[in-house]
Design a protein around this motif. Structure first.
Motif, short mmCIF file in Angstrom:
data_model
loop_
_atom_site.label_atom_id
_atom_site.label_comp_id
_atom_site.label_asym_id
_atom_site.label_seq_id
_atom_site.Cartn_x
_atom_site.Cartn_y
_atom_site.Cartn_z
N PHE A 1 0.87 -1.18 0.00
CA PHE A 1 0.00 0.00 0.00
C PHE A 1 0.90 1.23 0.00
O PHE A 1 1.65 1.45 0.94
CB PHE A 1 -0.90 -0.03 1.25
N VAL A 2 0.87 2.00 -1.07
CA VAL A 2 1.76 3.15 -1.25
C VAL A 2 0.93 4.40 -1.46
O VAL A 2 -0.11 4.38 -2.13
CB VAL A 2 2.68 2.93 -2.48
N ARG A 3 1.43 5.50 -0.91
CA ARG A 3 0.82 6.81 -1.15
C ARG A 3 1.88 7.71 -1.78
O ARG A 3 2.99 7.85 -1.25
CB ARG A 3 0.32 7.45 0.15
N GLU A 4 1.55 8.26 -2.96
CA GLU A 4 2.45 9.21 -3.60
C GLU A 4 2.29 10.56 -2.92
O GLU A 4 1.17 11.02 -2.68
CB GLU A 4 2.12 9.33 -5.08
N LEU A 5 3.41 11.18 -2.60
CA LEU A 5 3.40 12.46 -1.91
C LEU A 5 3.54 13.63 -2.88
O LEU A 5 2.83 14.62 -2.77
CB LEU A 5 4.52 12.50 -0.88
N CYS A 6 4.48 13.51 -3.80
CA CYS A 6 4.70 14.58 -4.78
C CYS A 6 5.62 14.05 -5.87
O CYS A 6 6.17 12.96 -5.76
CB CYS A 6 5.28 15.82 -4.13
N SER A 7 5.78 14.86 -6.89
CA SER A 7 6.76 14.55 -7.95
C SER A 7 7.44 15.84 -8.33
O SER A 7 6.88 16.93 -8.16
CB SER A 7 6.08 13.91 -9.15
N TYR A 8 8.66 15.72 -8.84
CA TYR A 8 9.45 16.88 -9.24
C TYR A 8 10.56 16.42 -10.17
O TYR A 8 10.84 15.22 -10.27
CB TYR A 8 10.01 17.63 -8.02
N VAL A 9 11.18 17.36 -10.84
CA VAL A 9 12.24 17.05 -11.79
C VAL A 9 13.58 17.51 -11.23
O VAL A 9 13.71 18.63 -10.73
CB VAL A 9 11.96 17.73 -13.15
N VAL A 10 14.57 16.61 -11.31
CA VAL A 10 15.95 16.92 -10.94
C VAL A 10 16.83 16.49 -12.11
O VAL A 10 16.79 15.32 -12.51
CB VAL A 10 16.37 16.18 -9.65
N ASP A 11 17.59 17.42 -12.65
CA ASP A 11 18.47 17.11 -13.79
C ASP A 11 17.72 16.36 -14.90
O ASP A 11 18.18 15.33 -15.39
CB ASP A 11 19.69 16.30 -13.34
N GLU A 12 16.55 16.86 -15.25
CA GLU A 12 15.70 16.30 -16.30
C GLU A 12 15.18 14.90 -15.99
O GLU A 12 14.76 14.17 -16.88
CB GLU A 12 16.44 16.31 -17.65
N GLU A 13 15.19 14.52 -14.73
CA GLU A 13 14.73 13.21 -14.29
C GLU A 13 13.49 13.40 -13.40
O GLU A 13 13.57 14.13 -12.40
CB GLU A 13 15.85 12.53 -13.51
N LEU A 14 12.37 12.78 -13.75
CA LEU A 14 11.15 12.89 -12.97
C LEU A 14 11.24 11.95 -11.77
O LEU A 14 11.39 10.74 -11.93
CB LEU A 14 9.93 12.54 -13.82
#
Length: 92
Positions: free
Chosen positions: A31-44
């Motif tokens: 059971f997983v909950r996604e918190l957020c997403s962001y890009v670092v050095d063109e990597e999601l």
């Protein structure tokens, strides 16, 4: 082909947080909950929280590479995130 990508870099990083690859895999497959997403050095990157079979709640940062998952890091979730995760688990 494995679902997970493991290399020296992420294995060493997880070990610094006393997290084994098996624990990280367990937490990401349950059971997983996604918190957020962001890009670092063109990597999601995705921040998620999940629980191991033994009950350890981990905050994880992952990257999806094709059909595989590569852990950037994983560590014990802080207390407020553990409470959030457990309340989400009960309410789902």
């Amino acid at each position: 082909m494995s679902l997970f990508i493991w290399d020296d870099s992420n294995l060493i990083h997880l070990a610094k947080h006393s997290v084994s690859p098996i624990e990280a895999e367990e937490a990401s497959l349950g059971f997983v909950r996604e918190l957020c997403s962001y890009v670092v050095d063109e990597e999601l990157r995705f921040e998620e929280v999940g629980q191991t079979r033994s009950g350890r709640i981990l905050k994880m940062v992952i990257v999806v590479v094709g059909d595989q998952i590569r852990f950037v890091t994983a560590f014990d979730a802080p207390a407020n995130l553990k409470r959030y995760y457990l309340s989400e688990q009960v309410n789902s």
